[in-house]
Design an enzyme around this catalytic site. Structure first.
Site, PDB file in Angstrom:
ATOM      1  N   VAL A 223       9.102  -5.658  18.818  1.00 10.43           N
ATOM      2  CA  VAL A 223       9.095  -7.095  18.524  1.00 10.43           C
ATOM      3  C   VAL A 223       9.905  -7.872  19.562  1.00 10.43           C
ATOM      4  CG1 VAL A 223       9.752  -8.849  16.836  1.00 10.43           C
ATOM      5  CG2 VAL A 223       8.746  -6.698  16.051  1.00 10.43           C
TER       6      VAL A 223
ATOM      7  N   GLY B 135      12.986  -3.839  21.236  1.00 12.51           N
ATOM      8  CA  GLY B 135      11.930  -2.894  20.877  1.00 12.51           C
ATOM      9  C   GLY B 135      10.583  -3.594  20.865  1.00 12.51           C
TER      10      GLY B 135
ATOM     11  N   LYS C  71       7.359  -1.131  -1.359  1.00  8.81           N
ATOM     12  CA  LYS C  71       8.088  -0.426  -0.299  1.00  8.81           C
ATOM     13  C   LYS C  71       8.165   1.052  -0.629  1.00  8.81           C
ATOM     14  CE  LYS C  71      10.118  -0.886   3.577  1.00  8.81           C
ATOM     15  NZ  LYS C  71       9.569  -1.723   4.662  1.00  8.81           N
TER      16      LYS C  71
ATOM     17  N   GLY D  47      18.045  -6.560  20.449  1.00 10.08           N
ATOM     18  CA  GLY D  47      17.022  -5.553  20.140  1.00 10.08           C
ATOM     19  C   GLY D  47      15.755  -5.839  20.914  1.00 10.08           C
TER      20      GLY D  47
HETATM   21  P1  NAI Z   1      11.879  -1.024  17.313  1.00 13.74           P
HETATM   22  O1  NAI Z   1      12.432   0.221  16.719  1.00 13.74           O
HETATM   23  O2  NAI Z   1      10.702  -0.965  18.210  1.00 13.74           O
HETATM   24  O3  NAI Z   1      13.044  -1.790  18.107  1.00 13.74           O
HETATM   25  C1  NAI Z   1      14.316  -1.973  17.632  1.00 13.74           C
HETATM   26  C2  NAI Z   1      15.250  -1.987  18.857  1.00 13.74           C
HETATM   27  O4  NAI Z   1      16.549  -2.432  18.449  1.00 13.74           O
HETATM   28  C3  NAI Z   1      15.435  -0.620  19.500  1.00 13.74           C
HETATM   29  O5  NAI Z   1      15.163  -0.732  20.886  1.00 13.74           O
HETATM   30  C4  NAI Z   1      16.907  -0.293  19.254  1.00 13.74           C
HETATM   31  O6  NAI Z   1      17.495   0.448  20.295  1.00 13.74           O
HETATM   32  C5  NAI Z   1      17.507  -1.677  19.168  1.00 13.74           C
HETATM   33  N1  NAI Z   1      18.779  -1.775  18.438  1.00 13.74           N
HETATM   34  C6  NAI Z   1      19.132  -1.198  17.272  1.00 13.74           C
HETATM   35  N2  NAI Z   1      20.354  -1.603  16.902  1.00 13.74           N
HETATM   36  C7  NAI Z   1      20.785  -2.463  17.866  1.00 13.74           C
HETATM   37  C8  NAI Z   1      21.969  -3.220  18.059  1.00 13.74           C
HETATM   38  N3  NAI Z   1      22.976  -3.175  17.184  1.00 13.74           N
HETATM   39  N4  NAI Z   1      22.063  -4.003  19.160  1.00 13.74           N
HETATM   40  C9  NAI Z   1      21.056  -4.058  20.041  1.00 13.74           C
HETATM   41  N5  NAI Z   1      19.913  -3.351  19.921  1.00 13.74           N
HETATM   42  C10 NAI Z   1      19.778  -2.566  18.841  1.00 13.74           C
HETATM   43  O7  NAI Z   1      11.606  -1.980  16.057  1.00 13.74           O
HETATM   44  P2  NAI Z   1      10.642  -3.246  15.987  1.00 13.74           P
HETATM   45  O8  NAI Z   1       9.300  -2.841  15.517  1.00 13.74           O
HETATM   46  O9  NAI Z   1      10.782  -4.035  17.234  1.00 13.74           O
HETATM   47  O10 NAI Z   1      11.305  -4.048  14.780  1.00 13.74           O
HETATM   48  C11 NAI Z   1      12.518  -4.750  14.981  1.00 13.74           C
HETATM   49  C12 NAI Z   1      12.976  -5.306  13.645  1.00 13.74           C
HETATM   50  O11 NAI Z   1      11.965  -6.152  13.110  1.00 13.74           O
HETATM   51  C13 NAI Z   1      13.235  -4.237  12.574  1.00 13.74           C
HETATM   52  O12 NAI Z   1      14.298  -4.686  11.763  1.00 13.74           O
HETATM   53  C14 NAI Z   1      11.950  -4.240  11.764  1.00 13.74           C
HETATM   54  O13 NAI Z   1      12.159  -3.804  10.428  1.00 13.74           O
HETATM   55  C15 NAI Z   1      11.609  -5.713  11.805  1.00 13.74           C
HETATM   56  N6  NAI Z   1      10.208  -5.977  11.610  1.00 13.74           N
HETATM   57  C16 NAI Z   1       9.286  -5.422  12.444  1.00 13.74           C
HETATM   58  C17 NAI Z   1       7.942  -5.676  12.255  1.00 13.74           C
HETATM   59  C18 NAI Z   1       6.932  -5.146  13.189  1.00 13.74           C
HETATM   60  O14 NAI Z   1       5.794  -5.625  13.125  1.00 13.74           O
HETATM   61  N7  NAI Z   1       7.265  -4.189  14.034  1.00 13.74           N
HETATM   62  C19 NAI Z   1       7.480  -6.503  11.128  1.00 13.74           C
HETATM   63  C20 NAI Z   1       8.532  -7.130  10.374  1.00 13.74           C
HETATM   64  C21 NAI Z   1       9.846  -6.830  10.607  1.00 13.74           C
END
Ligand code: NAI
Length: 365
Positions: A200, A198, A99, A196
C-alpha cells in the site's frame, strides 16, 4: 479486500473477563457467530468471527499473528470483524464484516492448516468470504482456494489489484482531506511522510510522486526503502523519526497502533491519513488529534479500497476499476469530514457514529 481496522472511539470491545462471558460480549457488540477451530492434525488454532450478514455475506481477511494469548487473539478477531462491518456501512456495500485470526505457533503444518480452514469456510456456504491480511499471502491463499470457493484467488481468476485499490483510496482520501482544509490540493507544495513502504505504502508513494508531491518514506526493511527510493527518487528516513516530521500529511501504512500517547505529542503534521488498520491505539486519541487540530482520516473509511474491489468481484462478478474505487473512497471521506466540521467533532467519532447509525438502519432497529 480484506484488510480491516479498528481503534475508533467505540471500537474497543470491553475485555471479556472469562470465556463464560463470551456470549455476553457477542451480544453487546452485535456479533452473529464465532467459530473456534482446533485441528489436531495440522496444529491449527483459529477463530472466525462473523459480525454482521444483514446486507449480504460477511467479508474479512485472515490474520496470522504471534498473539501473546488466546484472549488477545479473540479480542483482535472481534475488533477487526466489527471494523469490517463499519467499512461496509460507510462504503455502502451489500456486505458485512468478519475476520479470521490464526495463532502463530511452532510446529504448525501451515499448508494443512489453511486447508482445514478452507474446509470450515466452505461449510459456511458463502455466508463468509475470506482473503489476504497480515501473514496470509499468495501461497496461503493458494492452499485455501484449493479447498473453498469462498476465498480470494491470488491469480488471474481473482479480483486482482487489491493493494492497488487500497493505495488509490488512500491517495484520493488524502486529496479530499487537503481540499477540506485548504480548498485546494496543490500537490506541488505538499510534503507527505509515509510510514511503511509495502504494497500500500509504495503504491501511494508512486501516485504522490506522479502528482508532484514531495514524499518521504520510512520502512523497517531498509532494502525495501532503498529500492523504492531509487525507483522514485524519494527521501527515506529512520522509521523511529517518521512521526516527528514536519509535513502536510503523515500516512501510516505499516501496522496498527502507531498513534498513541507518545507519538501524539510529537506529531507535526496537519493530516493523518494512511492505509494501516487500527491507526489509533485508543479511540480517545481521535479526540486528542481533534483538540490538536490535526485532521484524522478514519482508517476504516480511507482504507476500504480492497474491500470494495473484492466484495464487488465476489458479489457482482465484475472488477470495479481502481480509479472509480479511489473516487468513491475520496467522496466518502469528504462526507465524513464535512459532518465532523459541522458538529465540531473528531472525524473518528463521527465515522463510528455514522457507521453505527447505518448498521442500525440495516438491522431495522
Ligand atoms: P505490507 O506487509 O506489504 O507492508 C507493510 C510494510 O510496513 C512492510 O514493508 C514493513 O516492513 C513495514 N513496517 C512495519 N512496521 C513498520 C514500522 N514500525 N515503521 C516503518 N515500517 C514498518 O502490508 P500492506 O499490504 O502494504 O498493508 C499495510 C497496512 O495496510 C497494514 O496495516 C494492512 O493491514 C493495511 N491494509 C492493507 C490493505 C491492502 O489492500 N493490502 C487493505 C486494508 C488495510
Amino acid at each position: 479486500m480484506f484488510g480491516s481496522s479498528a481503534g475508533s472511539p467505540r471500537s474497543a470491545i470491553p475485555p471479556a473477563p472469562s470465556i463464560l462471558h463470551l456470549l455476553d460480549a457477542m451480544a453487546r457488540e452485535g456479533f452473529e457467530e464465532l467459530v473456534a477451530l482446533n485441528d489436531r492434525r495440522s496444529g491449527l488454532r483459529a477463530f472466525i468471527g462473523i459480525h454482521d450478514t444483514t446486507r449480504g455475506p460477511a467479508f474479512g481477511g485472515i490474520r496470522r499473528w504471534a498473539y501473546r494469548s488466546e484472549r488477545e487473539a479473540l479480542l483482535d478477531c472481534l475488533r477487526l470483524a466489527r471494523a469490517m462491518t463499519y467499512k461496509c456501512t460507510l462504503a455502502d456495500l451489500n456486505a458485512g464484516g468478519a475476520k479470521v485470526v490464526l495463532l502463530e505457533r511452532p510446529d504448525v503444518d501451515w499448508r494443512a492448516a489453511y486447508g482445514h480452514l478452507g474446509d470450515a469456510v466452505e461449510r459456511m456456504g458463502g455466508r463468509f468470504y475470506t482473503g489476504p491480511d497480515v501473514g496470509t499471502g499468495e501461497d496461503e491463499l493458494g492452499w485455501l482456494t484449493a479447498r473453498t470457493r469462498y476465498a480470494t484467488d491470488p491469480g488471474p481468476e481473482g479480483p486482482g489489484e487489491l493493494a492497488a485499490s487500497t493505495a488509490e483510496g488512500v491517495f484520493r482520501g488524502i486529496e479530499a482531506a487537503l481540499v477540506h482544509l485548504d480548498d485546494d490540493v496543490d500537490w506541488g507544495r505538499r510534503r507527505v511522510v509515509i510510514q511503511g513502504l509495502g504494497a500500500v505504502g509504495a503504491g501511494l508513494a508512486r501516485r504522490l510522486v506522479e502528482h508532484g508531491a514531495t514524499v518521504v518514506g520510512a520502512d523497517l526493511d531498509g532494502d525495501r526503502a532503498a529500492s523504492l527510493s531509487r525507483e522514485l527518487g524519494i527521501e527515506v528516513m529512520e522509521p523511529a523519526r517518521a512521526a516527528d516530521q514536519e509535513c502536510d500529511v503523515y500516512s501510516p501504512c505499516a501496522l496498527g497502533g502507531s498513534i498513541h500517547d507518545l507519538t501524539l505529542t510529537r506529531l507535526r503534521c496537519r493530516v493523518i491519513a494512511g492505509g494501516a488498520n487500527n491507526v489509533l491505539a485508543h479511540g480517545l486519541h481521535g479526540d486528542r488529534l481533534h483538540e490538536r487540530e490535526i485532521l484524522y482520516a478514519p482508517d476504516f473509511v480511507i482504507n476500504s479500497g480492497a474491500l470494495i474491489r473484492g466484495s464487488i468481484f465476489h458479489l457482482e462478478g465484475r472488477r470495479e476499476p481502481v480509479e472509480a474505487i479511489g473516487r468513491r473512497v475520496g467522496e466518502s471521506l469528504a462526507a465524513v469530514l464535512r459532518r465532523a466540521r459541522e458538529q465540531d467533532a473528531s472525524p473518528a467519532r463521527v465515522a463510528v457514529e455514522e457507521a453505527e447509525e447505518r448498521l442500525a438502519e440495516w438491522r431495522g432497529a
